[in-house]
Design an enzyme around this catalytic site. Structure first.
Site, PDB file in Angstrom:
ATOM      1  N   GLY A 105      -1.983 -39.380-114.443  1.00  0.00           N
ATOM      2  CA  GLY A 105      -3.228 -39.330-113.682  1.00  0.00           C
ATOM      3  C   GLY A 105      -3.929 -40.666-113.680  1.00  0.00           C
ATOM      4  O   GLY A 105      -3.354 -41.685-114.076  1.00  0.00           O
ATOM      5  N   ASN A 106      -5.145 -40.678-113.225  1.00  0.00           N
ATOM      6  CA  ASN A 106      -5.950 -41.904-113.243  1.00  0.00           C
ATOM      7  C   ASN A 106      -7.380 -41.545-113.608  1.00  0.00           C
ATOM      8  O   ASN A 106      -7.732 -40.370-113.700  1.00  0.00           O
ATOM      9  CB  ASN A 106      -5.869 -42.619-111.892  1.00  0.00           C
ATOM     10  CG  ASN A 106      -6.400 -41.755-110.772  1.00  0.00           C
ATOM     11  OD1 ASN A 106      -7.589 -41.476-110.690  1.00  0.00           O
ATOM     12  ND2 ASN A 106      -5.501 -41.270-109.919  1.00  0.00           N
ATOM     13  N   SER A 107      -8.207 -42.558-113.817  1.00  0.00           N
ATOM     14  CA  SER A 107      -9.535 -42.285-114.371  1.00  0.00           C
ATOM     15  C   SER A 107     -10.638 -42.181-113.316  1.00  0.00           C
ATOM     16  O   SER A 107     -11.804 -42.350-113.634  1.00  0.00           O
ATOM     17  CB  SER A 107      -9.883 -43.347-115.417  1.00  0.00           C
ATOM     18  OG  SER A 107      -9.572 -44.619-114.913  1.00  0.00           O
TER      19      SER A 107
END
Ligand code: CTP
Length: 402
Positions: free
Chosen positions: A207-209
């Site tokens: 995922g990413n932030s």
């Protein structure tokens, strides 16, 4: 420090205005609360006085020597009325002046933000609809209520939006008094927000932030500007903005399906989501365990580029807006990367912002440059994400042709 008048109407949501007051004072504003007499039936004057550090009155006779309605109206840089009841909307629309709040509304020359809360039937009654139309025609900002649980066991449209969302709009109006015109009425806009997650197994993902804050600000501002808003939210932990239809998704593929479906009838699609470019080729249906052997490498495959697909299938009159979170490197600056991406992606507008530690992702503030295919470059200085959102909608509105 800005001077804000917080008008509180006589509805059960008055208790939420206490939280809004806190948020406004914590943002550094000098807030004077002007409740109506019926608001004081719900929350007493002591609460407002203690939280605002100002004396509180509902009538024009208290401290009459200071002519409070004229002083408050003249000094205010913003008037927020929350909750705005059907009665208050009616009195304001007709210019009545029978208490301190309605007198103050007539003497104020600053932006005015009404945040209604009432039962669905009252909101939808032709009298209220006419009063809201009148106020909007005069340039007053009237937010659509949120949907959900109402005072009783019933649900529907009429809830007060979350205090954090109201504070965001108030701060936007204090920064930019012209940020919320009712100029997206009759338009359907689709906004994607957040970051997609590509599962490795039932508990792990790539995922990413991205927090979704920029996309949510875009959706909230569009809704207040009158648009019908579909918000496709990927893994966002924020309350749904008022008057938006939120579709929650997890993966890039789910996001693509939801955006494409909503885009069929949209005037504008804004791709603010951070979409994963790759996903694991295999997703285990059980939790991957340590085996004592070296772990198997993760094999990736490419995800579809949702924005590129929208560009390829673009309908005339539909405007496509991309976001580019860039870091810049030895070969090119953030802006150069953005200009190249705009050419590559072929969307109408591309909002470029710098990301990195403490920048953009997860932050309340953002800065950006809005690049147009026509060569235009609009710089938006560092500030609340709603300010960048308002600038994006300004750029969109001037390009809507139908
Ligand atoms: N985007 C998309 N689908 C993808 C990846 C990105 O729709 N699979 C959209 C994003 O929502 C954003 C724009 O494309 O509006 C640019 O995203 P970005 O990740 O910066 O672009 P990429 O084309 O993936 O370029 P890069 O090589 O820099 O990652």
């Amino acid at each position: 420090m800005s001077r804000v008048v917080l008008g509180v109407g006589g509805g059960i949501a008055a208790y939420k205005a206490a939280d809004l007051l806190r948020k406004l004072t914590e943002a550094g504003h000098d807030v004077t609360v002007v409740p109506t007499a019926s608001a004081l039936e719900f929350v007493g004057a002591a609460t407002w006085a203690a939280l605002s550090h100002h004396p509180v009155a509902a009538d024009v006779w208290t401290a009459a020597a200071e002519v409070p309605h004229v002083r408050l109206g003249r000094q205010a840089e913003l008037v927020v009325v929350a909750p705005a009841t059907a009665d208050l909307l009616a009195r304001a629309a007709h210019g009545l002046a029978d208490d301190l709040l309605t007198n103050t509304l007539l003497t104020a020359r600053c932006p005015v933000l009404f945040v209604p809360a009432m039962h669905t039937e009252m909101w939808e009654h032709p009298a209220t609809v006419d009063n809201v139309t009148t106020l909007r025609r005069r340039g007053v900002v009237v937010v659509e209520p949120a949907s959900g649980r109402l005072t009783g066991t019933d649900t529907g449209k009429g809830r007060l939006p979350e205090p954090a969302e109201i504070a965001q709009l108030a701060n936007l109006l204090l920064r930019r008094a012209d940020a919320l015109p009712f100029d997206l009425a009759g338009r359907h806009v689709v906004v994607s927000a957040g970051g997609t997650r590509e599962p490795l197994d039932p508990v792990r993902f790539l995922g990413n932030s991205s927090s979704g804050k920029q996309g949510y600000a875009l959706a909230a501002v569009a809704a207040v500007r009158g648009a019908k808003v579909t918000l496709v939210a990927a893994n966002v932990d924020l309350p749904d903005p008022a008057a938006t239809a939120v579709v929650h998704v997890g993966t890039a593929s789910e996001l693509r399906d939801a955006v494409q479906k909503a885009a069929e009838e949209a005037d504008v699609v804004v791709m603010a989501a951070a979409v994963a470019d790759f996903r694991p080729s295999d997703t285990a249906d059980h939790k991957i365990k340590k085996s004592g052997e070296p772990p198997a490498p993760i094999v990736l495959q490419e995800n579809p580029d949702v924005l590129a697909e929208l560009v390829a299938a673009k309908r005339p009159g539909c405007l496509l807006v991309g976001f580019a979170a860039e870091t810049g490197d030895t070969s090119a600056s953030v802006l150069d990367h953005g200009r190249a991406k705009l050419r590559r992606k072929g969307c109408d507008l591309l909002v470029v912002n710098a990301v990195g530690p403490g920048k953009a992702f997860g932050q309340a503030d953002n800065a950006g440059v809005i690049l147009g295919q026509d060569g235009s470059e609009t710089v938006v200085q560092y500030g609340p994400k709603a300010v960048l959102a308002a600038a994006v909608w300004d750029a969109v509105v001037t390009r809507l042709t139908r």
